[in-house]
Motif scaffolding. Structure first.
Motif, PDB file in Angstrom:
ATOM      1  N   LYS A  52      -5.767 -23.197  11.511  1.00 48.30           N
ATOM      2  CA  LYS A  52      -6.196 -22.833  10.146  1.00 48.30           C
ATOM      3  C   LYS A  52      -5.890 -23.933   9.133  1.00 48.30           C
ATOM      4  CE  LYS A  52      -3.451 -19.197  10.047  1.00 48.30           C
ATOM      5  NZ  LYS A  52      -2.757 -19.350  11.347  1.00 48.30           N
ATOM      6  N   THR A  53      -4.631 -24.401   9.153  1.00 47.87           N
ATOM      7  CA  THR A  53      -4.230 -25.416   8.173  1.00 47.87           C
ATOM      8  C   THR A  53      -5.002 -26.723   8.402  1.00 47.87           C
ATOM      9  OG1 THR A  53      -2.058 -24.419   7.917  1.00 47.87           O
ATOM     10  CG2 THR A  53      -2.252 -26.719   7.258  1.00 47.87           C
ATOM     11  N   THR A  54      -5.163 -27.090   9.660  1.00 53.27           N
ATOM     12  CA  THR A  54      -5.908 -28.319   9.978  1.00 53.27           C
ATOM     13  C   THR A  54      -7.343 -28.213   9.443  1.00 53.27           C
ATOM     14  OG1 THR A  54      -4.550 -28.619  11.946  1.00 53.27           O
ATOM     15  CG2 THR A  54      -6.633 -29.826  11.883  1.00 53.27           C
ATOM     16  N   LEU A  74      -6.874 -21.253  -0.011  1.00 50.64           N
ATOM     17  CA  LEU A  74      -5.522 -20.698  -0.112  1.00 50.64           C
ATOM     18  C   LEU A  74      -4.954 -20.550   1.288  1.00 50.64           C
ATOM     19  CD1 LEU A  74      -6.643 -17.970  -2.648  1.00 50.64           C
ATOM     20  CD2 LEU A  74      -5.336 -20.017  -3.233  1.00 50.64           C
ATOM     21  N   ASP A  75      -3.999 -21.403   1.630  1.00 49.34           N
ATOM     22  CA  ASP A  75      -3.439 -21.385   2.974  1.00 49.34           C
ATOM     23  C   ASP A  75      -2.166 -20.549   2.989  1.00 49.34           C
ATOM     24  OD1 ASP A  75      -3.124 -21.928   5.632  1.00 49.34           O
ATOM     25  OD2 ASP A  75      -2.338 -23.952   5.348  1.00 49.34           O
ATOM     26  N   GLU A  76      -2.261 -19.354   3.529  1.00 55.28           N
ATOM     27  CA  GLU A  76      -1.153 -18.388   3.562  1.00 55.28           C
ATOM     28  C   GLU A  76      -0.471 -18.285   2.193  1.00 55.28           C
ATOM     29  OE1 GLU A  76       0.706 -17.677   7.036  1.00 55.28           O
ATOM     30  OE2 GLU A  76      -0.707 -18.774   8.282  1.00 55.28           O
ATOM     31  N   PRO A  77      -1.230 -17.950   1.165  1.00 56.85           N
ATOM     32  CA  PRO A  77      -0.721 -18.033  -0.203  1.00 56.85           C
ATOM     33  C   PRO A  77       0.279 -16.954  -0.591  1.00 56.85           C
ATOM     34  CG  PRO A  77      -2.887 -17.049  -0.216  1.00 56.85           C
ATOM     35  CD  PRO A  77      -2.626 -17.473   1.198  1.00 56.85           C
TER      36      PRO A  77
HETATM   37 MG   LIG Z   1      -0.932 -23.117   8.873  1.00 54.32          MG
END
Ligand SMILES: [Mg+2]
Ligand SMILES: Nc1ncnc2c1ncn2[C@@H]1O[C@H](COP(=O)(O)OP(=O)(O)O)[C@@H](O)[C@H]1O
Length: 243
Positions: free
Chosen positions: A40-42, A157-160
């Motif tokens: 996800k983050t990548t 929004l990455d795991e906000p």
């Molecule tokens: Mg991540």
């Protein structure tokens, strides 16, 4: 609008993201679900031009992440849940203003925008206090305001909600609904189904770098016959594991 066409990212021998194709429209909130390490983050870092795809293309409101990075960055606000990176010796207002200046926002417009964000996020009481003594939830709100200071059309929004208390999480959800109504394109990653369910029109589930489901939550439920979202999530992953 975000368009991903067969996006792959390899780190030496590890394939973190594998041939992901997906489109997210304006006015849409897409929930990106997956366990830790799913990619996800990548994927979000590639959308924000922090990483370059090994293969494939990402187009953000018509601009290519490979060839038009400056234009892409103007369209995007990205928030990483884990890393807040505020200046502890500056006040909340100064932290937000600093980022606004980096985007070249004129001082009077910037001042108005900070007031607006402070009101939306209910930060008025501590806007002029130094960030150093803030709780994690307060810091997270400042970080959110900073990401939105240039009023980006695309919000990643990455795991906000990591570190937000119940009250702050509810304010945050209201903010997302407001941005959606304003026609923004919003991508929201999480490893909690419940969080996604409250906000998202559509979900995409990643597992080991691959996209294993993309569609509405009702369709997902109909396919797997589950109503409990966490259970359903596990079923999708299991099915993917069998392939
Ligand atoms: Mg991540
Ligand atoms: N800069 C990097 N160098 C090498 N491997 C990485 C790097 N960033 C991420 N990875 C690996 O890529 C995979 C996907 O990670 P990530 O995108 O952070 O997943 P998620 O955000 O879904 O938890 C993981 O196996 C992770 O260890």
């Amino acid at each position: 609008m975000i368009e991903l066409d067969s996006v792959t990212k390899r780190f030496e021998r590890l394939t973190a993201v594998e041939r992901v194709s997906l489109q997210i429209q304006s006015g849409e909130v897409l929930g990106l679900l997956g366990e830790n390490g799913a990619g996800k983050t990548t994927l979000m870092r590639m959308m924000a031009t922090i990483l370059t795809p090994t293969e494939g293309e990402i187009v953000i409101n018509g601009f290519s992440v490979r060839h038009q990075q400056v234009e892409v960055r103007r369209q995007i606000g990205i928030l990483f849940g884990g890393e807040i990176g505020l200046y502890n010796r500056l006040t909340a207002r100064e932290n937000i203003a600093y980022f606004g200046q980096l985007y070249g926002i004129a001082p009077d417009r910037l001042a108005r925008r900070i007031e607006e964000l402070s009101e939306m996020l209910e930060m008025q009481d501590y806007l002029d206090r130094r960030v150093g003594g803030f709780s994690r939830g307060m810091k997270q709100k400042v970080a959110i305001a900073r990401v939105l200071v240039h009023d980006p059309q695309i919000v990643l929004l990455d795991e906000p909600t990591t570190g937000l208390d119940v009250g702050a999480a509810s304010i945050f959800r209201a903010l997302i609904r407001q941005m959606k109504a304003a026609g923004k394109t919003i991508l929201f990653s999480s490893h909690h189904m419940g969080e996604i369910e409250k906000l998202c029109d559509r979900v995409a589930i990643m597992h080991c770098g691959r996209l294993c489901y993309e569609g509405t939550l009702p369709r997902l439920r109909a396919m797997y016959g589950f109503t409990d979202l966490d259970e359903l999530f596990l079923q999708v992953l299991e099915k993917e594991g069998e392939r």
